[in-house]
Design an enzyme around this catalytic site. Structure first.
Site, mmCIF file in Angstrom:
data_model
loop_
_atom_site.group_PDB
_atom_site.id
_atom_site.type_symbol
_atom_site.label_atom_id
_atom_site.label_comp_id
_atom_site.label_asym_id
_atom_site.label_seq_id
_atom_site.Cartn_x
_atom_site.Cartn_y
_atom_site.Cartn_z
ATOM 1 N N LEU A 6 0.896 -1.278 -0.343
ATOM 2 C CA LEU A 6 0.245 -0.021 -0.422
ATOM 3 C C LEU A 6 1.043 1.313 -0.145
ATOM 4 C CD1 LEU A 6 -2.973 -1.286 2.453
ATOM 5 C CD2 LEU A 6 -3.035 -1.223 0.021
ATOM 6 N N ARG A 10 5.163 2.788 1.487
ATOM 7 C CA ARG A 10 6.381 3.040 1.835
ATOM 8 C C ARG A 10 6.326 4.018 2.854
ATOM 9 N NH1 ARG A 10 10.488 -1.452 0.613
ATOM 10 N NH2 ARG A 10 8.925 -2.659 -1.422
ATOM 11 N N GLN A 69 9.552 5.815 6.204
ATOM 12 C CA GLN A 69 10.966 5.922 5.735
ATOM 13 C C GLN A 69 11.649 4.711 6.559
ATOM 14 O OE1 GLN A 69 11.680 9.730 9.024
ATOM 15 N NE2 GLN A 69 14.316 9.056 8.396
ATOM 16 N N TYR A 70 10.692 4.654 7.656
ATOM 17 C CA TYR A 70 10.790 3.039 8.632
ATOM 18 C C TYR A 70 10.069 1.736 8.454
ATOM 19 C CZ TYR A 70 12.860 6.634 11.710
ATOM 20 O OH TYR A 70 13.644 7.315 11.888
ATOM 21 N N VAL A 101 7.453 -0.683 5.699
ATOM 22 C CA VAL A 101 6.210 -0.455 4.643
ATOM 23 C C VAL A 101 5.185 -1.480 4.837
ATOM 24 C CG1 VAL A 101 5.927 -2.140 2.056
ATOM 25 C CG2 VAL A 101 8.679 -1.753 3.034
ATOM 26 N N VAL A 102 4.269 -0.483 4.169
ATOM 27 C CA VAL A 102 2.353 -0.954 4.820
ATOM 28 C C VAL A 102 1.885 -1.917 3.238
ATOM 29 C CG1 VAL A 102 0.425 -0.017 4.685
ATOM 30 C CG2 VAL A 102 2.357 0.890 5.799
ATOM 31 N N LYS A 121 1.586 -3.198 8.948
ATOM 32 C CA LYS A 121 3.643 -2.532 8.743
ATOM 33 C C LYS A 121 4.267 -3.209 9.047
ATOM 34 C CE LYS A 121 5.640 1.956 10.043
ATOM 35 N NZ LYS A 121 5.634 3.472 10.621
ATOM 36 N N ASP A 128 5.028 13.765 14.590
ATOM 37 C CA ASP A 128 4.780 13.945 13.388
ATOM 38 C C ASP A 128 3.617 14.054 12.655
ATOM 39 O OD1 ASP A 128 6.426 13.141 10.818
ATOM 40 O OD2 ASP A 128 5.925 10.928 11.255
#
Length: 916
Positions: free
Chosen positions: A647, A649, A651-652, A654-655, A670, A766
């Site tokens: 779905l 990406r 910084q930390y 991948v979804v 995630k 964030d």
């Protein structure tokens, strides 16, 4: 008769041959189930070892034990008692030790030896146990049998978990495929109680026995079933099988099963061993067997169970009934469920220990962080308020002298008649006055005059002091209350015997202000001055012959004493002593406060060291153990999630899409691969914060976590975080176009979510367009809580998205107002109705360039479509001074007012609408 017996034996042999392959298949299935159990048991054991090591390190560090690695904290046990109290609770530790050490054991119970033997043969293959005919069953006296793994086949008699008995068995005389019946039975003439209670221990090089022991219960005539369970159940993981060889349970069977249920509360796998028609429990239209109804009445089964043993709605009993012996392989499913239940229970207990202690660490970090912040402020506040009190009292003493003189004159005038009357009626102490009025000696006259003087001075003292106190009483409310509380708090945290010196000096200052009467009753200048005046009275009266002590004489003495008192001298003396005492107490207070400050300086240095250690070492280390135990619990309960299409990406991580997991659908998954120990610990701590947050409709739900040890072909370990999946994010929503009312409602939703986080003591750090998700009704939820941290646990690291980062983030010293700043930027996008960068940010060639401009005050420009009130709210939120930014509790009603004005009235601003 002989033909019938032969035919029966033939049918039994054919049945055994038919079930032989099923038994071997069931044995393989069982083996896979035990391999699954052992894999997760090993992870539980490792986590428990690491947990015990962690608590041992904490104990050595903070208990002051000899040789402890941090002896500088050994004297801080009282101050840091909360850390010293963080231990592995004994009850939970013993339970977990027992759980991870217990070996699985299958107990084969049943109506008779024939059924029990058939189940054992089905599990182990072959004809290890002879199958008795109906006539043999009636007189059977078999002893208990235990099958264990060994490199070679051996048979012996042994007392359970004790020692082997020296006894010659028939099996020792030669090779055998079926254990001789003589070795299985207890001889009727056996008198030795040890031999009668001994079990037959059979060791076999069988693959299944590597993972599990098998115990076959004895005949009821030899030993009660409850004794078999009692001998083993406390130190094994019990899997109970009950062989049913008759059409229904007898009364004795029901009593036996009732005792097992009430005493041990164990699930039971019921299996028919007789050759009957197919009766699977899951038949939807079929007639239920009598056995099935009996088990429901006994509470072992509940209506709504399927034939695989899975619980239906409302079912709590994991027991299972299989009415075809050929289906014995279903024992694999049952045993896996039972063993999984033990692992889940242990993982839950272990995770509760982790979470409880981790919360203690975080709470202690809050306390220490607050102590580090508030103690210097308390010291400064106390010093400032004492100075104000001292100066106020000195000013009062300067201007009160004339008022005191007038007060004394006024008091004397108002009290004169009453004083004279009281003096005339006064009864002297320790002086005998003759009734006939004869004169007394000069010494007695002097004593009488003294007592009259004491009466006048005490009454005057009380009246003057009461008026003086009322004239300065406002100081008590203005200075004293809060200052005393601050001092008590400072002295409480400074655990030394001399810690209350400062409070004592403060009390002396207050004593000087509120208890002036001491200057009358001690050997003070005022008293000496009054005494000199009284001496003059005595000299005037006593140079002639001693007078007669009458009421008129006492009244005259009192009158002379009152007239000779100088109000101005008394007032001057009072103020002089008051100032002198006040100055002395002020200097002593300042010195003792300085000493208190020095003591706190050393203590705060240790507190800061400990705070850093809790934040950077103890809490993250324990959080990783908590993440592992919670993930173990989740994977045991719900299995490993199936990863769908990608779905997005970040910084930390991948979804991915995940259709369903743990009863939730649809889900998002995630995948995060921490590159090092620090990232592991940070992820674990942030996961704990997310799991600890109560569910809220403005936050994306976190369903669970699974640690994938085979990620990337086993080259790395990934943490899979499973959350609810929403329709799209705000970035996509703004690109496709949203109405003004929808956008303002999204802003309100975001504010509500941030406000909730702040109320929980957590900072998001964030807030941005892609971290605001929208459902199909365009209601917003905040996601990606990966940077979330309680303020007390923040290290000052620079995190977030550059455009939304507040200037103070670069200094490393910030609080939850960084979320207010980020919302201000987000609100700019919401009001603009697009995702186009502000000009001030678009011109920046790099992140460093952007950060420098933000530090210098660069902010998004005002667009012509902006409403005045919206623009003012943005400016307030991104104010360069964090203390000037509004709280979310203030932003929310302001935003609601804007929405009501722009969207719910006839004068809707068209400018903002034009941006959609």
């Amino acid at each position: 008769m002989q033909r019938d017996g032969t035919r029966s034996a033939r049918r039994m042999d054919e049945g055994d041959r038919r079930t032989g392959s099923a038994g071997r298949s069931g044995s393989r299935e069982l083996g896979r189930g035990f391999s699954y159990y052992n894999k997760y048991l090993a992870r539980l054991q490792q986590n428990l070892r690491d947990t015990k090591r962690f608590f041992r390190d904490i104990k050595l560090t903070y208990s002051g034990a000899p040789g402890g690695p941090d002896t500088e904290f050994s004297g801080a046990e009282g101050e840091f008692g909360q850390l010293h109290s963080i231990t592995f609770p004994r009850q939970e530790e013993e339970y977990l030790k027992l759980t991870v050490r217990c070996r699985p054991c299958i107990f084969i119970l049943g109506q008779n030896c024939s059924g029990r033997g058939r189940v054992a043969n089905g599990l182990l293959g072959g004809q290890l146990l002879p199958i008795l005919t109906h006539g043999d069953i009636e007189c059977c006296k078999r002893r208990r049998i235990r099958f264990r793994h060994g490199k070679q086949t051996l048979v012996s008699l042994a007392l359970p978990e004790q020692y082997e008995l020296v006894h010659q068995l028939v099996a020792h005389q030669g090779k055998w495929d079926t254990i001789p019946e003589e070795d299985l039975d207890v001889p009727e003439d056996e008198e030795d109680p040890a031999h009668r209670l001994a079990e037959l221990e059979v060791t076999l090089p069988h693959q299944l026995l590597q993972d599990v022991d098998i115990v076959v219960s004895p005949c009821r005539s030899s030993q009660a079933v409850s004794m078999t369970l009692e001998d083993y159940v406390d130190h094994v993981q019990s899997i109970v099988v009950y062989a049913v060889s008759e059409e229904m349970l007898s009364k004795q069977d029901e009593e036996e099963l009732t005792e097992i249920k009430e005493k041990y509360k164990l699930p039971v796998f019921f299996i028919r061993t007789s050759s009957t028609k197919d009766r699977l429990i899951g038949g939807s239209e079929g007639v239920r067997s009598v056995l099935y109804e009996q088990l429901i009445e006994l509470g072992y089964l509940q209506r709504g169970l399927c034939n695989c043993g899975a619980a239906g709605s409302g079912s709590t009993a994991p027991s299972m009934l299989v009415e075809q012996f050929e289906k014995i392989r279903q024992l694999s499913t049952f045993s896996r469920q039972v063993l999984q239940m033990h692992l889940v229970d242990a993982a839950i207990v272990l995770n509760m220990v982790h979470s409880r202690c981790l919360d203690l660490f975080i709470n202690k970090a809050f306390d220490m962080h607050r102590d580090l912040q508030i103690t210097p402020k308390r010291l400064e506040y106390t010093r400032q308020k004492e100075n104000e009190l001292y100066e106020s009292l000195m000013r009062i003493s300067d201007r009160k002298q004339e008022e005191l003189k007038d007060m004394i004159v006024e008091t004397l005038n108002s009290m004169r008649e009453q004083l004279l009357e009281d003096a005339a009626n006064m009864q002297f102490k320790d002086i005998v006055i003759p009734q006939n009025g004869e004169p007394v000696s000069a010494h007695e006259v002097k004593c009488c005059i003294f007592q009259i003087k004491e009466l006048i001075i005490s009454r005057l003292n009380q009246a003057v002091v009461n008026k003086l106190i009322s004239s300065v009483d406002y100081l008590r409310e203005s200075f004293v209350g809060t200052m005393e509380r601050c001092l008590r708090s400072l002295e409480k945290s400074q655990q030394e015997s001399s810690s209350h010196v400062t409070s004592n000096h403060l009390k002396q200052i207050l004593n000087a202000a509120y208890h002036v009467e001491v200057t009358f009753n001690s050997g003070s200048t005022v008293t000496r001055m009054v005494w000199e005046q009284i001496v003059q009275i005595i000299q005037r009266i006593t140079w002639v012959s001693p007078p007669t002590i009458t009421p008129e004489w006492k009244r005259r003495v009192a009158q002379d004493a009152i007239e000779t008192l100088s109000a101005s001298k008394l007032a001057k003396s009072i103020c002089s002593q008051f100032c002198k005492r006040l100055k002395s107490s002020h200097e002593a207070f300042a010195a003792s406060l300085k000493q208190l400050e020095v003591g706190h300086s050393g203590r705060l240095e240790k507190t800061n060291d400990l705070w850093l250690r809790v934040r950077k070492d103890h809490a993250p280390r324990l959080a990783r153990l908590s993440l592992e135990s919670r993930s173990l619990q989740d994977v045991l309960l719900h299995g490993k999630p199936r990863i769908g299409r990608e779905l997005g990406r970040g910084q930390y991580g991948v979804v991915y899409l995940c259709d369903s997991w743990g009863g939730h659908f649809p889900c998002a998954l995630k995948s995060v691969v921490p590159p090092d120990e620090k990232h592991w610990n940070d992820l674990a701590l942030e996961f704990h914060y997310m799991r600890s947050l109560p569910k809220h409709e403005r936050l994306v739900d976190l369903h669970g976590s699974v640690i994938d040890y085979s990620y990337g072909g086993g080259s790395s370990i990934a943490v899979l975080l499973i959350t609810e999946r929403l329709h799209r994010d705000l970035y996509v929503g703004l690109k496709t176009g949203l109405s003004l009312e929808t956008r303002l409602q999204i802003a309100l939703d975001v504010v509500e979510g941030i406000r909730f986080l702040h109320n929980q003591g957590v900072v998001h750090r964030d807030i941005k367009l892609k971290n605001v998700l929208l459902d199909k009704k365009h209601r917003a939820k905040i996601t990606d809580l990966g940077f979330c941290k309680p303020e007390a646990m923040m290290s000052g690291s620079i995190v977030g998205t550059p455009i939304h980062m507040a200037p103070e983030l670069f200094s490393g010293k910030y609080d939850n107002s960084v979320d207010v700043y980020a919302f201000g930027i987000l609100f700019w996008y919401i009001c603009s109705g697009s995702v186009k960068l502000p000009e001030a940010f678009e011109k920046c060639a790099s992140k460093d360039h952007l950060w420098n401009n933000v530090r210098k005050g660069a902010r998004p420009e005002r667009l012509t479509i902006f409403d005045e009130e919206c623009w003012k709210l943005m400016e307030a939120c991104w104010n360069g001074d964090p203390s000037q930014r509004p709280l979310m509790g203030i932003v929310q009603p302001m935003l609601q007012g804007i929405m009501d004005r722009l969207c719910h009235t006839q004068e809707t601003g068209k400018a903002l609408e034009d941006s959609t």
